[in-house]
Design a protein around this motif. Structure first.
Motif, mmCIF file in Angstrom:
data_model
loop_
_atom_site.group_PDB
_atom_site.id
_atom_site.type_symbol
_atom_site.label_atom_id
_atom_site.label_comp_id
_atom_site.label_asym_id
_atom_site.label_seq_id
_atom_site.Cartn_x
_atom_site.Cartn_y
_atom_site.Cartn_z
ATOM 1 N N LEU A 1 0.794 -1.126 0.092
ATOM 2 C CA LEU A 1 0.299 0.043 0.013
ATOM 3 C C LEU A 1 1.223 1.521 0.100
ATOM 4 N N TYR A 2 1.717 0.574 0.697
ATOM 5 C CA TYR A 2 3.090 2.729 0.459
ATOM 6 C C TYR A 2 3.483 2.413 -0.042
ATOM 7 N N LEU A 3 3.740 1.929 -1.160
ATOM 8 C CA LEU A 3 4.221 1.867 -2.862
ATOM 9 C C LEU A 3 3.371 1.572 -3.390
ATOM 10 N N LYS A 4 2.380 1.555 -3.167
ATOM 11 C CA LYS A 4 1.209 1.728 -4.244
ATOM 12 C C LYS A 4 0.821 3.193 -3.999
ATOM 13 N N ASN A 5 0.268 3.910 -3.099
ATOM 14 C CA ASN A 5 0.090 5.988 -2.969
ATOM 15 C C ASN A 5 0.991 6.427 -2.351
ATOM 16 N N ASP A 6 1.749 6.274 -1.420
ATOM 17 C CA ASP A 6 2.855 7.038 -0.355
ATOM 18 C C ASP A 6 2.798 7.759 -0.198
ATOM 19 N N LYS A 7 1.969 6.489 0.660
ATOM 20 C CA LYS A 7 1.116 7.134 2.693
ATOM 21 C C LYS A 7 1.422 6.431 3.537
ATOM 22 N N PRO A 8 1.121 7.129 4.636
ATOM 23 C CA PRO A 8 1.436 6.474 6.082
ATOM 24 C C PRO A 8 -0.220 5.181 5.413
ATOM 25 N N VAL A 9 -0.066 3.972 6.312
ATOM 26 C CA VAL A 9 -0.884 3.183 5.925
ATOM 27 C C VAL A 9 -1.359 3.105 7.363
ATOM 28 N N SER A 10 -2.593 2.583 7.464
ATOM 29 C CA SER A 10 -3.150 2.403 9.044
ATOM 30 C C SER A 10 -4.505 1.821 9.146
ATOM 31 N N SER A 11 -3.861 0.813 10.421
ATOM 32 C CA SER A 11 -4.851 -0.533 10.416
ATOM 33 C C SER A 11 -6.237 -0.960 9.583
ATOM 34 N N ASP A 12 -7.015 -0.060 9.838
ATOM 35 C CA ASP A 12 -8.040 -0.357 8.709
ATOM 36 C C ASP A 12 -7.922 0.199 7.197
ATOM 37 N N GLU A 13 -7.140 0.447 6.700
ATOM 38 C CA GLU A 13 -6.655 0.271 4.996
ATOM 39 C C GLU A 13 -5.554 -1.850 4.821
ATOM 40 N N VAL A 14 -5.279 -1.700 6.291
ATOM 41 C CA VAL A 14 -4.453 -3.423 6.370
ATOM 42 C C VAL A 14 -6.265 -4.438 6.132
ATOM 43 N N LEU A 15 -6.849 -4.547 6.668
ATOM 44 C CA LEU A 15 -8.115 -4.853 6.959
ATOM 45 C C LEU A 15 -8.986 -4.682 5.108
ATOM 46 N N GLU A 16 -8.595 -3.456 4.544
ATOM 47 C CA GLU A 16 -9.219 -3.499 3.888
ATOM 48 C C GLU A 16 -9.191 -3.948 2.794
ATOM 49 N N ASN A 17 -7.164 -4.011 2.464
ATOM 50 C CA ASN A 17 -6.900 -4.552 1.491
ATOM 51 C C ASN A 17 -5.826 -6.257 1.546
ATOM 52 N N SER A 18 -6.630 -6.930 2.318
ATOM 53 C CA SER A 18 -5.806 -7.964 2.408
ATOM 54 C C SER A 18 -6.950 -9.144 3.286
ATOM 55 N N ASN A 19 -6.804 -10.061 2.581
ATOM 56 C CA ASN A 19 -7.601 -11.643 3.415
ATOM 57 C C ASN A 19 -7.307 -11.831 4.640
ATOM 58 N N ILE A 20 -6.617 -10.523 5.803
ATOM 59 C CA ILE A 20 -6.491 -11.525 7.261
ATOM 60 C C ILE A 20 -7.558 -11.540 7.547
ATOM 61 N N LYS A 21 -7.687 -12.680 8.344
ATOM 62 C CA LYS A 21 -9.400 -13.530 9.480
ATOM 63 C C LYS A 21 -8.853 -12.463 11.022
ATOM 64 N N ALA A 22 -8.737 -11.644 11.023
ATOM 65 C CA ALA A 22 -8.788 -10.963 12.475
ATOM 66 C C ALA A 22 -9.506 -9.509 12.495
ATOM 67 N N SER A 23 -9.644 -9.588 14.164
ATOM 68 C CA SER A 23 -10.188 -7.999 14.296
ATOM 69 C C SER A 23 -9.691 -7.559 14.145
ATOM 70 N N SER A 24 -9.898 -5.879 14.250
ATOM 71 C CA SER A 24 -8.944 -4.064 13.921
ATOM 72 C C SER A 24 -8.456 -4.081 15.127
ATOM 73 N N ALA A 25 -8.040 -4.599 16.191
ATOM 74 C CA ALA A 25 -7.906 -4.677 17.165
ATOM 75 C C ALA A 25 -6.586 -5.753 17.609
ATOM 76 N N THR A 26 -7.107 -6.853 16.988
ATOM 77 C CA THR A 26 -5.438 -7.640 17.081
ATOM 78 C C THR A 26 -4.835 -6.890 15.856
ATOM 79 N N ILE A 27 -5.113 -6.631 14.375
ATOM 80 C CA ILE A 27 -3.801 -5.866 13.260
ATOM 81 C C ILE A 27 -3.296 -4.863 13.991
ATOM 82 N N ARG A 28 -4.028 -4.248 15.109
ATOM 83 C CA ARG A 28 -3.434 -3.124 15.470
ATOM 84 C C ARG A 28 -2.012 -3.611 16.529
#
Length: 335
Positions: free
Chosen positions: A19-46
């Motif tokens: 995401l950083y290479l594509k958008n050139d901006k810092p990546v949030s935990s919400d963006e990680v959840l939205e752009n991956s197939n990771i099965k975990a809660s937002s709290a776990t990602i953070r």
């Protein structure tokens, strides 16, 4: 030393890098959840992102901002690309027409192709003289007072030098002498011969022969690198003047290039270093891709590609691997 990450942390890190290479901006935990197939809660990602930050793989510019990958994260990501390449056997489709021609032209054409396609600086190291063997010598009259002596080699490299005919036998006789004395010898053996202590002689033929060897070997050694693409880095949207000055010095100064190449292994795959790995603050925003081209199993020389650190690693890896391996294949098939 890299810390061991479990699969979810690796996937989070991979997503942050992409995401950083594509958008050139810092990546949030919400963006990680939205752009991956990771099965975990937002709290776990953070929580995992906090662990990755403690391990030095990501960082925050601001306490409330997203994360940015570090050099260590980019190295892990690059290894993931390499592992996927070897497993999937995914290759770029390049026409397999082998046509041997002057290796100088091959280097120049390929360096320009890599530079234009990947937008960076390319440095080809000339072949190791241990593997460059003389196949033929020609002597061509140029003027009444000069001959052109040309050495042809097993790699298709040709070395020419104009010499005065004073004290030399006629051109055909000189050609026969040079062929009898040089064909089958490597340039490395010539360097060793010329660097050894010389015996004293008054024989002008011997003295002139050694002088000719000196001229021809110095001509071979004169050009150690083929370089393309500094303008690609200069023309990028937000140029780093300090980096450009450092790269320009590298292009102009063979001693600087030699110092960098001494740090590079002869490797079968593509490897990377960053400016900080080279103790260069000026080049801290640059990444150095390097690999080796070969004659069969023998390492002939290395290829260095330099571009912005936050680049398309997947494209760079596939392209460099395919084209440098194809160069090795062409050289080995035609010799």
């Amino acid at each position: 030393m890299a810390k061991v990450l479990h699969d979810r942390q690796k996937e989070i890190l991979k997503t942050i890098v992409e995401l950083y290479l594509k958008n050139d901006k810092p990546v949030s935990s919400d963006e990680v959840l939205e752009n991956s197939n990771i099965k975990a809660s937002s709290a776990t990602i953070r929580n995992d992102m906090q662990k990755l930050q403690k391990l030095g793989y990501i960082y925050q510019q601001h306490s409330s901002g997203g994360r940015i990958p570090t050099d260590s994260a980019l190295k892990i990501y690059f290894q993931m690309i390499k592992d996927a390449y070897n497993q999937e056997d995914t290759h770029i489709d390049i026409p397999k027409k082998y046509k041997f021609y002057d290796l100088n032209l091959m280097f120049q054409s390929l360096s320009e192709l890599i530079s234009n396609t990947l937008e960076g600086l390319v440095i080809f190291e000339y072949p190791n003289p241990k593997y460059v063997y003389i196949t033929r010598v020609t002597v061509t009259p140029l003027m009444e007072t000069n001959n052109v002596i040309t050495i042809l080699t097993n790699l298709g490299l040709a070395v020419s030098r104009t010499v005065e005919i004073y004290g030399l036998p006629p051109s055909k006789e000189l050609e026969n002498i040079l062929n009898n004395g040089l064909v089958g010898k490597s340039f490395h053996s010539l360097f060793m011969f010329l660097s050894a202590p010389k015996f004293e002689t008054e024989d002008l033929r011997v003295t002139n022969f050694i002088e000719i060897l000196g001229h021809l070997t110095s001509e071979f050694n004169r050009k150690k690198y083929i370089i393309s693409g500094l303008e690609k880095i200069i023309s990028q949207s937000i140029p780093d003047l300090e980096a450009i000055e450092a790269l320009a010095s590298m292009v102009e100064n063979d001693t600087i290039k030699e110092g960098i190449f001494k740090l590079l292994d002869f490797t079968d795959d593509i490897e990377i270093l960053f400016g900080e790995d080279l103790n260069s603050k000026a080049l801290k925003k640059m990444v150095f891709f390097y690999t080796t081209y070969k004659l069969n199993a023998d390492p002939l020389g290395r290829v260095l590609f330099i571009t912005q650190k936050y680049c398309n690693y997947e494209k760079n890896y596939y392209f460099l691997r395919e084209y440098i391996s194809r160069l090795s294949e062409i050289i080995s098939k035609n010799l």
